[in-house]
Motif scaffolding. Structure first.
Motif, PDB file in Angstrom:
ATOM      1  N   ILE A  64      29.024  38.594  33.457  1.00 25.32           N
ATOM      2  CA  ILE A  64      30.114  37.906  34.143  1.00 25.32           C
ATOM      3  C   ILE A  64      29.613  36.506  34.497  1.00 25.32           C
ATOM      4  CG2 ILE A  64      31.710  37.932  36.093  1.00 25.32           C
ATOM      5  CD1 ILE A  64      32.094  40.256  34.140  1.00 25.32           C
ATOM      6  N   GLU A  65      30.081  35.502  33.766  1.00 16.38           N
ATOM      7  CA  GLU A  65      29.558  34.144  33.904  1.00 16.38           C
ATOM      8  C   GLU A  65      30.050  33.448  35.176  1.00 16.38           C
ATOM      9  OE1 GLU A  65      27.496  32.303  31.954  1.00 16.38           O
ATOM     10  OE2 GLU A  65      27.098  33.987  30.617  1.00 16.38           O
ATOM     11  N   CYS A  66      31.314  33.676  35.545  1.00 18.52           N
ATOM     12  CA  CYS A  66      31.881  33.009  36.713  1.00 18.52           C
ATOM     13  C   CYS A  66      32.932  33.911  37.335  1.00 18.52           C
ATOM     14  CB  CYS A  66      32.476  31.645  36.352  1.00 18.52           C
ATOM     15  SG  CYS A  66      33.542  31.642  34.898  1.00 18.52           S
ATOM     16  N   ILE A  67      33.148  33.742  38.631  1.00 18.34           N
ATOM     17  CA  ILE A  67      34.052  34.623  39.358  1.00 18.34           C
ATOM     18  C   ILE A  67      34.652  33.844  40.520  1.00 18.34           C
ATOM     19  CG2 ILE A  67      32.145  35.529  40.755  1.00 18.34           C
ATOM     20  CD1 ILE A  67      33.543  38.274  40.683  1.00 18.34           C
ATOM     21  N   ALA A  68      35.960  34.030  40.769  1.00 14.41           N
ATOM     22  CA  ALA A  68      36.602  33.248  41.836  1.00 14.41           C
ATOM     23  C   ALA A  68      37.867  33.945  42.325  1.00 14.41           C
ATOM     24  CB  ALA A  68      36.945  31.842  41.348  1.00 14.41           C
ATOM     25  N   TYR A  69      37.992  34.034  43.659  1.00 12.57           N
ATOM     26  CA  TYR A  69      39.246  34.478  44.274  1.00 12.57           C
ATOM     27  C   TYR A  69      40.241  33.325  44.259  1.00 12.57           C
ATOM     28  CZ  TYR A  69      37.253  38.763  46.347  1.00 12.57           C
ATOM     29  OH  TYR A  69      36.690  40.005  46.550  1.00 12.57           O
ATOM     30  N   SER A  70      41.531  33.666  44.173  1.00 13.77           N
ATOM     31  CA  SER A  70      42.569  32.645  44.330  1.00 13.77           C
ATOM     32  C   SER A  70      42.603  32.192  45.787  1.00 13.77           C
ATOM     33  CB  SER A  70      43.929  33.211  43.915  1.00 13.77           C
ATOM     34  OG  SER A  70      44.283  34.316  44.741  1.00 13.77           O
ATOM     35  N   PRO A  71      43.104  30.986  46.078  1.00 10.00           N
ATOM     36  CA  PRO A  71      43.119  30.477  47.456  1.00 10.00           C
ATOM     37  C   PRO A  71      43.829  31.395  48.445  1.00 10.00           C
ATOM     38  CG  PRO A  71      43.567  28.694  45.924  1.00 10.00           C
ATOM     39  CD  PRO A  71      43.555  29.956  45.118  1.00 10.00           C
ATOM     40  N   ASP A  72      44.877  32.119  48.001  1.00 14.36           N
ATOM     41  CA  ASP A  72      45.579  33.012  48.924  1.00 14.36           C
ATOM     42  C   ASP A  72      44.941  34.400  48.996  1.00 14.36           C
ATOM     43  OD1 ASP A  72      46.315  34.220  46.540  1.00 14.36           O
ATOM     44  OD2 ASP A  72      48.441  33.700  46.685  1.00 14.36           O
ATOM     45  N   GLY A  73      43.885  34.614  48.210  1.00 13.44           N
ATOM     46  CA  GLY A  73      43.177  35.889  48.239  1.00 13.44           C
ATOM     47  C   GLY A  73      43.879  37.022  47.527  1.00 13.44           C
ATOM     48  N   ASN A  74      44.999  36.755  46.839  1.00 14.27           N
ATOM     49  CA  ASN A  74      45.777  37.818  46.194  1.00 14.27           C
ATOM     50  C   ASN A  74      45.328  38.116  44.765  1.00 14.27           C
ATOM     51  OD1 ASN A  74      47.375  38.221  48.457  1.00 14.27           O
ATOM     52  ND2 ASN A  74      48.876  36.669  47.828  1.00 14.27           N
ATOM     53  N   TYR A  75      44.479  37.252  44.212  1.00 11.28           N
ATOM     54  CA  TYR A  75      43.962  37.466  42.859  1.00 11.28           C
ATOM     55  C   TYR A  75      42.456  37.196  42.832  1.00 11.28           C
ATOM     56  CZ  TYR A  75      48.777  37.197  40.983  1.00 11.28           C
ATOM     57  OH  TYR A  75      50.096  37.411  40.704  1.00 11.28           O
ATOM     58  N   ILE A  76      41.818  37.756  41.828  1.00  9.80           N
ATOM     59  CA  ILE A  76      40.450  37.373  41.500  1.00  9.80           C
ATOM     60  C   ILE A  76      40.371  37.246  39.981  1.00  9.80           C
ATOM     61  CG2 ILE A  76      39.526  39.741  41.366  1.00  9.80           C
ATOM     62  CD1 ILE A  76      36.913  38.616  42.602  1.00  9.80           C
ATOM     63  N   ALA A  77      39.685  36.200  39.520  1.00 10.78           N
ATOM     64  CA  ALA A  77      39.513  35.966  38.081  1.00 10.78           C
ATOM     65  C   ALA A  77      38.037  35.998  37.742  1.00 10.78           C
ATOM     66  CB  ALA A  77      40.119  34.623  37.681  1.00 10.78           C
ATOM     67  N   LEU A  78      37.711  36.596  36.592  1.00 10.09           N
ATOM     68  CA  LEU A  78      36.327  36.719  36.148  1.00 10.09           C
ATOM     69  C   LEU A  78      36.199  36.169  34.740  1.00 10.09           C
ATOM     70  CD1 LEU A  78      37.383  39.784  37.341  1.00 10.09           C
ATOM     71  CD2 LEU A  78      34.941  39.900  37.692  1.00 10.09           C
ATOM     72  N   GLY A  79      35.333  35.207  34.553  1.00 12.54           N
ATOM     73  CA  GLY A  79      35.051  34.678  33.232  1.00 12.54           C
ATOM     74  C   GLY A  79      33.851  35.386  32.647  1.00 12.54           C
ATOM     75  N   SER A  80      34.021  36.001  31.486  1.00 12.54           N
ATOM     76  CA  SER A  80      32.963  36.811  30.888  1.00 12.54           C
ATOM     77  C   SER A  80      32.313  36.112  29.704  1.00 12.54           C
ATOM     78  CB  SER A  80      33.539  38.147  30.433  1.00 12.54           C
ATOM     79  OG  SER A  80      32.585  38.876  29.693  1.00 12.54           O
ATOM     80  N   ARG A  81      31.137  36.590  29.380  1.00  8.64           N
ATOM     81  CA  ARG A  81      30.448  36.089  28.190  1.00  8.64           C
ATOM     82  C   ARG A  81      31.096  36.616  26.912  1.00  8.64           C
ATOM     83  NH1 ARG A  81      26.261  32.898  28.171  1.00  8.64           N
ATOM     84  NH2 ARG A  81      25.058  32.665  26.266  1.00  8.64           N
ATOM     85  N   ASP A  82      32.054  37.545  27.061  1.00  3.77           N
ATOM     86  CA  ASP A  82      32.738  38.078  25.872  1.00  3.77           C
ATOM     87  C   ASP A  82      33.961  37.242  25.481  1.00  3.77           C
ATOM     88  OD1 ASP A  82      34.749  38.710  27.649  1.00  3.77           O
ATOM     89  OD2 ASP A  82      34.540  40.878  27.467  1.00  3.77           O
ATOM     90  N   ASN A  83      34.103  36.047  26.047  1.00  4.48           N
ATOM     91  CA  ASN A  83      35.162  35.070  25.713  1.00  4.48           C
ATOM     92  C   ASN A  83      36.483  35.302  26.446  1.00  4.48           C
ATOM     93  OD1 ASN A  83      33.156  34.538  23.865  1.00  4.48           O
ATOM     94  ND2 ASN A  83      34.433  34.740  22.049  1.00  4.48           N
ATOM     95  N   TYR A  84      36.561  36.329  27.302  1.00  8.98           N
ATOM     96  CA  TYR A  84      37.812  36.634  27.991  1.00  8.98           C
ATOM     97  C   TYR A  84      37.720  36.298  29.483  1.00  8.98           C
ATOM     98  CZ  TYR A  84      38.905  39.409  23.812  1.00  8.98           C
ATOM     99  OH  TYR A  84      39.138  39.823  22.519  1.00  8.98           O
ATOM    100  N   ILE A  85      38.906  36.043  30.071  1.00  7.00           N
ATOM    101  CA  ILE A  85      39.035  35.935  31.523  1.00  7.00           C
ATOM    102  C   ILE A  85      39.823  37.151  31.987  1.00  7.00           C
ATOM    103  CG2 ILE A  85      39.956  34.599  33.462  1.00  7.00           C
ATOM    104  CD1 ILE A  85      39.799  32.124  31.598  1.00  7.00           C
ATOM    105  N   TYR A  86      39.241  37.922  32.899  1.00  5.74           N
ATOM    106  CA  TYR A  86      39.904  39.112  33.428  1.00  5.74           C
ATOM    107  C   TYR A  86      40.511  38.775  34.789  1.00  5.74           C
ATOM    108  CZ  TYR A  86      37.261  41.430  29.752  1.00  5.74           C
ATOM    109  OH  TYR A  86      36.743  41.801  28.526  1.00  5.74           O
ATOM    110  N   VAL A  87      41.770  39.149  34.978  1.00  4.40           N
ATOM    111  CA  VAL A  87      42.487  38.837  36.215  1.00  4.40           C
ATOM    112  C   VAL A  87      42.892  40.134  36.907  1.00  4.40           C
ATOM    113  CG1 VAL A  87      44.451  37.631  37.245  1.00  4.40           C
ATOM    114  CG2 VAL A  87      43.345  36.685  35.202  1.00  4.40           C
ATOM    115  N   TYR A  88      42.608  40.192  38.221  1.00  2.00           N
ATOM    116  CA  TYR A  88      42.970  41.355  39.030  1.00  2.00           C
ATOM    117  C   TYR A  88      43.835  40.928  40.200  1.00  2.00           C
ATOM    118  CZ  TYR A  88      39.590  44.548  36.832  1.00  2.00           C
ATOM    119  OH  TYR A  88      38.904  45.356  35.947  1.00  2.00           O
ATOM    120  N   GLN A  89      44.754  41.806  40.574  1.00  2.00           N
ATOM    121  CA  GLN A  89      45.501  41.615  41.814  1.00  2.00           C
ATOM    122  C   GLN A  89      44.706  42.262  42.937  1.00  2.00           C
ATOM    123  OE1 GLN A  89      49.581  42.977  41.708  1.00  2.00           O
ATOM    124  NE2 GLN A  89      50.189  41.283  43.024  1.00  2.00           N
ATOM    125  N   VAL A  90      44.672  41.594  44.075  1.00  2.61           N
ATOM    126  CA  VAL A  90      43.865  42.038  45.206  1.00  2.61           C
ATOM    127  C   VAL A  90      44.795  42.453  46.342  1.00  2.61           C
ATOM    128  CG1 VAL A  90      42.042  41.405  46.833  1.00  2.61           C
ATOM    129  CG2 VAL A  90      42.062  40.396  44.534  1.00  2.61           C
TER     130      VAL A  90
END
Length: 696
Positions: free
Chosen positions: A510-536
C-alpha cells in the motif's frame, strides 16, 4: 508502458543487448534522448495547460480558471519563510561503534544520518553540527574535550551521478569536494569547522578515527573502508594539517582504531580475524599481529579499550575479554565466556573498573581491575536491542547505545531509561495529527511510533506483524490507518493502541493512504496500479468497500482528496496525473471538470500547483513527496539527494527557486507540516532519521 512501472534498472535490462552490446543506464539515456525528459515545459494558452516532460512522457496540468495571465517565462519567487533544524530523532547504532560520548558542556555527542547531535538531556536541548553532506560513520573526541573529529562516506554526487548545477569554478570545486569521503575537525562549543582532512585521499568512507593522547592530540589516525582498509596518520600540529604516512591495513573489515593513551607512537586496530599493534615512528607505520598462542582465535575482534596500567583490552565474537600486556602483542590474561555471544563494547571507568556490553545476551557487566565480576550487572530490554557501545556519563551514570538505534542512560544500581529511540529499517510512513503537536512514523522494521513534537519524545510505540509503508490520521484525530508492505492495511485506536480493523486489497504494498476531509471515505493507492476506495462509518470503525479506480498503468505514488470529499487526484510511477469521482471510482477526463476543483492537500508531486518543484533534467524519481502547509502559502518537498526543500505555494512556475536544507544522508522519503504549520517533519529512507524543522 506495461502494467508495471519501469525502474532505472529494469529499463537498462530491457535494452541491455541493443546492437549485441551491454548498455549502461547512462549510455542508454544518451542513445535515446527522448527518455531523458530534457524537453522544456510548454504552456498552451488555448487549453490553459502546462505540459511537462518526465522521462519523455508528457504530463498535462490544467491551470485553474482564475489564472488569466500565466507567463511560463516568469521566474518563481522564493518564500520569505525558512526552516531551522530543531530536533533530530534517531541514533546510528546498528552498524557504527564508539560513537557516543559525554562532553564537559553536559551534552552527549553522537550522530545519525549526516547530523552530529549535541544533546543536553537535563535541559532537553539539542545543537547540531551540519558540516557533513552524507552519512557520518565515525566520531572521536580530542583530549581537550572541545574539538571533535567526524568522518563521512562518499557524498551523493559521487555515488549517484547527480547532475551538476551551473555556477562559478569555486562553487563547482566546493560541490565536488563535498562528494569525497573526508574527516572534519570542528569546535563543539562554536560548531565552527576548523579543518577538513583527506579530500581525495579516502576512497569509500572513513570508518574509524582516533586522536593521539600522549602529545595532546597533535595526531589523528584514520582508516578507510575501501578494500585494503588503508590506515593513515595526520599531523594536526600545524596551521594546515597534513598526512604523514599511510599503509595498507587489511583486506578484512576494520572495526576500531585507537592511539594508545600511555605509549607514544602506539596504535591498535581490530576487526575481522585480526588485532594489529602499530608503531608510528620516523614518519612510518610498522605492524605486528596479535598472537593468540593456545587461545581460540575469534572470527571478529569487536572492540577495544585500555586499562589504567596500559594493558590493551579486547572483546570478541567468542564472548571473551582478552588482556594484551602493555608493549606486547601477546595475551597475558583471558576472561573466557564473559558474555553469551559477542562482546560488543568495553569501557574503562574512572574508578578503574571495566564495563562490558554483550550482543546476544544484552547484558552490561562490571569487572574489577583483576577482571573478576563485581556482582553488578544489568540486562537491556529486548525492545532496545543488544549493546553497541558503552561510555561513562555525568557522575556515575552510564550511557548505552544499542544496535536498535536507541540511547539509554542510567546506572547498574538503577534502571536504564531510553533518552533517544529510532527506527531500524527503511522509513517511509509519516502523518501529522490533525489537531495536536504530534506525528506518527512507521517503517519496514514493523514499528509504529507516535511522537510528541513539543516534549520531543515517544508517546507510544507498537510493533505490527508486517512492515509498514504509509499512514494517515482520521480527521477526528482518534484513529490512524497504516498501509503495510504486504497489501494489508490496519486501523489503530490512538487511545488504546489496539488494531480495530484489518483489510487486504490486492497483493502488493500500500503505497499511499488518505481519509477524505469529512472522514466518510478512505482511499488507498496500491503498488498493483489500483486505488481502492472504502466508505467509513461508525466513527471510523466500520469500512465498506466502494470499489477500485482502474486506469493507471503503473503503481500509485500519491493521492489527494478534494475539499468537498468528492474527488481524488492521483499520481503513478510512470508520471500520470489522473482524477476520479470517489463515490463511483470513475475517472474524470474533462479538463473543465478538474481544473477548478479545490484540493484539501497537495501530496501529489505532479500537478499545476506543484509544477515548479521539478529541477532541470528531472527524471521523475528526484522528488519523493511533497506537502502543502495548512495556510496554503508553503510547499515542502523531499528529494533523492538528502535535501528538504521549501517553496512558495502555489508553485506553478517551472524550476521555481527554493530554500534547500541538508541533514539527511539518504533519499528523503516524506515531509509533513504539523497541524499549526509551526514545524515540518521529514523522514529519511536508509538513514532512518526523523528531522523536526521549525518554520521561521
Amino acid at each position: 508502458m506495461t502494467e508495471r512501472s519501469v525502474s532505472h534498472g529494469n529499463l537498462s535490462t530491457r535494452f541491455s543487448n541493443i546492437q549485441g552490446r551491454s548498455v549502461s543506464h547512462g549510455n542508454l539515456l544518451s542513445r535515446f534522448p527522448s527518455i531523458q525528459g530534457s524537453r522544456e515545459p510548454v504552456w498552451s494558452p488555448e487549453e490553459a495547460s502546462l505540459k511537462m516532460y518526465l522521462k519523455g512522457r508528457a504530463v498535462n496540468m490544467y491551470a485553474p480558471s482564475s489564472i488569466a495571465d500565466y507567463n511560463i517565462a516568469k521566474p518563481g519567487e522564493m518564500p520569505s519563510e525558512k526552516l531551522q533544524l530543531e530536533w533530530v530523532y534517531g541514533y546510528r547504532g546498528r552498524d557504527c561503534r564508539s560513537n557516543l560520548y559525554y562532553l564537559p558542556t553536559g551534552e552527549l555527542v553522537y550522530f545519525t544520518a549526516a547530523v552530529v547531535v549535541l544533546f543536553n538531556t537535563e535541559e532537553q536541548t539539542q545543537r547540531h553540527y551540519l558540516g557533513h553532506n552524507d552519512d557520518v560513520k565515525c566520531l572521536a573526541v580530542h583530549p581537550d574535550r572541545i574539538r571533535i573529529a567526524t568522518g563521512q562516506v562518499a557524498g551523493h554526487d559521487r555515488r549517484e551521478g547527480r547532475r551538476k548545477r551551473a555556477g562559478s569554478a569555486t562553487e563547482k570545486a566546493e560541490e565536488l569536494s563535498e562528494t569525497l569521503p573526508h574527516v572534519r575537525i570542528w569546535d563543539s562549543v562554536s560548531l565552527h569547522t576548523l579543518h577538513v582532512l583527506g579530500l581525495g585521499d579516502f576512497d569509500r568512507a572513513v570508518c574509524c578515527i582516533s586522536f593521539s593522547t600522549m602529545d595532546s592530540g597533535q595526531h589523528l589516525v584514520a582508516v578507510d573502508e575501501a578494500n585494503e582498509h588503508v590506515i593513515s596518520v595526520w599531523d594536526l600540529g600545524r596551521d594546515k594539517p597534513h598526512k604523514i604516512t599511510e599503509t595498507k591495513s587489511s583486506t578484512e573489515p576494520v572495526l576500531a582504531v585507537e592511539f594508545h593513551p600511555s605509549e607514544k607512537g602506539s596504535i591498535v586496530s581490530c576487526g575481522k580475524g585480526q588485532i594489529t599493534f602499530w608503531t608510528f615512528e620516523g614518519g612510518a607505520l610498522a605492524k605486528k599481529q596479535g598472537v593468540y598462542d593456545k587461545h581460540d582465535k575469534p572470527k571478529y575482534v569487536l572492540c577495544l579499550a585500555f586499562a589504567a596500567n596500559g594493558d590493551v583490552l579486547t572483546g570478541d565474537s567468542n564472548g571473551s575479554i582478552i588482556v594484551w600486556g602493555k608493549g606486547t602483542n601477546r595475551i597475558t590474561q583471558a576472561v573466557v565466556g564473559a558474555h553469551e555471544g559477542g562482546v560488543f563494547s568495553l569501557c574503562t571507568t574512572k574508578d578503574g573498573n571495566l564495563l562490558s556490553g554483550g550482543g546476544k545476551d544484552r547484558k552490561v557487566i562490571e569487572w574489577d581491575s583483576s577482571y573478576s565480576k563485581t556482582g553488578r550487572e544489568t540486562e537491556v530490554g529486548e525492545a532496545y536491542g543488544p549493546v553497541r557501545t558503552l561510555n561513562q556519563g555525568k557522575g556515575g551514570l552510564v550511557l548505552i547505545g544499542t544496535t536498535k538505534n536507541c540511547i539509554l542512560q542510567g546506572s547498574l544500581d538503577l534502571e536504564f531509561a531510553p533518552i533517544m529511540q529510532g527506527h531500524t529499517d527503511e522509513l517511509w510512513g509519516l502523518a501529522s495529527h490533525p489537531s495536536q503537536h504530534q506525528f506518527l512514523t512507521c517503517g519496514s522494521d514493523r514499528n509504529v511510533y507516535l511522537w510528541d513534537s513539543q516534549s520531543r519524545s515517544v508517546v507510544w510505540s507498537k510493533e505490527l506483524n508486517d512492515g509498514a509503508h504509509s499512514s494517515c490520521f482520521h480527521p477526528d484525530g482518534h484513529l490512524v490507518a497504516i498501509g503495510t508492505m504486504t497489501a494489508r492495511w490496519v486501523v489503530l485506536d490512538l487511545a488504546t493502541h489496539e488494531i480495530i480493523s484489518v483489510h487486504t486489497d490486492g497483493n502488493e504494498q500500500i503505497e499511499c493512504i488518505a481519509y477524505s476531509p469529512d472522514g466518510n471515505y478512505i482511499a488507498l493507492g496500491s503498488r498493483d496500479n489500483y486505488i481502492y476506495v472504502y466508505q467509513v462509518s461508525d466513527g471510523g470503525r466500520k469500512y465498506s468497500r466502494v470499489g477500485r479506480c482502474s486506469g493507471h498503468s503503473s503503481f500509485i505514488t500519491h493521492l489527494d482528496w478534494s475539499q468537498d470529499s468528492q474527488f481524488i487526484a492521483s499520481n503513478s510511477g510512470d508520471y500520470e496525473l489522473l482524477y476520479w469521482t470517489a463515490s463511483t471510482c470513475k475517472q474524470l477526463t474533462s479538463p473543465s471538470a478538474v481544473r477548478d476543483i479545490q484540493w484539501a492537500s497537495q501530496s501529489c508531486t505532479l500537478g499545476f500547483s506543484a509544477a515548479g518543484i521539478w529541477p532541470e533534467g528531472a527524471d521523475g524519481t528526484d522528488v519523493n513527496s511533497c506537502n502543502r502547509n495548512h495556510q496554503q502559502s508553503l510547499l515542502a518537498t523531499a528529494d533523492d539527494f538528502g535535501k528538504v526543500n521549501l517553496y512558495q505555494f502555489p508553485c506553478c512556475q517551472p524550476r521555481s527557486p527554493c530554500h534547500s536544507y541538508k541533514g539527511h544522508s539518504s533519499h528523503v522519503t516524506n515531509v509533513s507540516f504539523l497541524f499549526d504549520d509551526s514545524r515540518l517533519v521529514s523522514t529519511g529512507g536508509r538513514d532512518m532519521a526523523i528531522l523536526q524543522w521549525q518554520v521561521v
